[in-house]
Design a protein around this motif. Sequence first.
Motif, PDB file in Angstrom:
ATOM      1  N   TYR A  57       1.069  -1.203  -0.440  1.00  0.00           N
ATOM      2  CA  TYR A  57       0.116  -0.518   0.144  1.00  0.00           C
ATOM      3  C   TYR A  57       1.147   0.803  -0.154  1.00  0.00           C
ATOM      4  O   TYR A  57       1.641   1.389   0.420  1.00  0.00           O
ATOM      5  N   CYS A  78      -3.935   1.828   7.554  1.00  0.00           N
ATOM      6  CA  CYS A  78      -3.686   0.061   7.898  1.00  0.00           C
ATOM      7  C   CYS A  78      -5.056  -0.335   8.819  1.00  0.00           C
ATOM      8  O   CYS A  78      -4.933  -1.816   8.014  1.00  0.00           O
ATOM      9  N   ARG A  80      -8.039   0.391   7.055  1.00  0.00           N
ATOM     10  CA  ARG A  80      -9.194   0.163   6.589  1.00  0.00           C
ATOM     11  C   ARG A  80      -8.648  -1.041   6.017  1.00  0.00           C
ATOM     12  O   ARG A  80      -9.197  -1.192   5.472  1.00  0.00           O
ATOM     13  N   ASN A  81      -7.288  -1.086   6.242  1.00  0.00           N
ATOM     14  CA  ASN A  81      -6.808  -2.630   4.956  1.00  0.00           C
ATOM     15  C   ASN A  81      -6.599  -3.723   5.937  1.00  0.00           C
ATOM     16  O   ASN A  81      -6.116  -4.892   6.182  1.00  0.00           O
ATOM     17  N   GLU A 314     -15.659  -1.272   6.394  1.00  0.00           N
ATOM     18  CA  GLU A 314     -14.818  -1.545   5.138  1.00  0.00           C
ATOM     19  C   GLU A 314     -14.530  -3.054   5.147  1.00  0.00           C
ATOM     20  O   GLU A 314     -14.237  -3.441   3.493  1.00  0.00           O
ATOM     21  N   ARG A 318     -14.784  -5.142   1.797  1.00  0.00           N
ATOM     22  CA  ARG A 318     -13.446  -6.791   1.211  1.00  0.00           C
ATOM     23  C   ARG A 318     -13.983  -8.049   0.999  1.00  0.00           C
ATOM     24  O   ARG A 318     -13.787  -9.018   0.213  1.00  0.00           O
TER      25      ARG A 318
END
Length: 347
Positions: A57, A78, A80-81, A314, A318
């Motif tokens: 990222y 971080c 969000r992922n 979020e 995903r």
Amino acid sequence: MKLIIQIPCYNEAETLEIALNDLPKHIDGVDEIEYLIINDGSRDNTVEVARRWGVNYIVSFTQNKGLAKGFMAGLDACLRNGADIIVNTDADDQYVGEDIAKLVQPILDGKADVVIGERPIDQTEHFSPLKKKLQHFGSWVVRVASKTDIPDAPSGFRAFSRDAAMHMNVINEYTYTLETIVQAGRNKMAITSVPIRTNRELRPSRLFSSMFGYIKKSVLTIFRAFLMYRPLMVFTILGSIMGGIGVCIGIRFLAHFFTGSGAGHIQSLILSSMMIILGVMTFVVGLQGDIISANRKLLEDIQYHVRKLDYENEALKRERMAQEEKSGDKKENVSSASDRQGEGTEK
């Protein structure tokens, strides 16, 4: 358990690859490790180096916004992922990458939410004697302000649990290191430190241009943290000093008055009254600051729950996308199988 290692970068093309190569690829207890850089308005090919290396990222600013804003943007990306643990390190390879395993272990064991890497300050050769003393003094002040026992407050090598990262909220634009410790201590987070190693210096620090600038910014950051999180104590001390001076001057005037020479010291009476009034007003400001601080706690709690909902949404997005991709692959496989069966029938 997913770990994301974030690296704030500003014109770090020469050293970034060295730092990235030093990072661990596997840590016991961690299922997945990913890497993120914050490109803080770099004018060199920092981003190209990161992409060529395989960074997962990249968060980019069009202009330099400073270390604190970059740090917060990295935490947001971080989270969000899907990071369960976030480690922050430097792009100049100041810290030994192998020590990340030591840094995250207290979080994996459930013993801490925030872990700070304690550098061997007295054994670091490129630190001047003055800087070593200032590092120790600054850490002591932060310990007093935060009611923690962190021995190396300016260290940027640190790990956060997901929950702790969602609570972080840096206000100043200079650095996140001091304020986040005060905030963690103020919010009663489980915070600890582990001894780490440092590498040789690859380039001079860019955080401050001179020792005087470092001292000035650090003092302002610590003082502002005191005002934000312990306003009643700060203004009570200031008010007591002013009020005490006023009382002493008043006693001096009374001594002259009762000895019959008070007429020539009216200015002392005026100054005494002003100082006492200023002391009382300063204490009242402290009470108002304490009320504002209590409201800030409520706002931070609301912000935490909003962030949590946002990041959970979020994560659901995903998951849906991953399921759609899997179902799409299945449909393609079924379609391909039908086509092959049709071709066999035609033959």
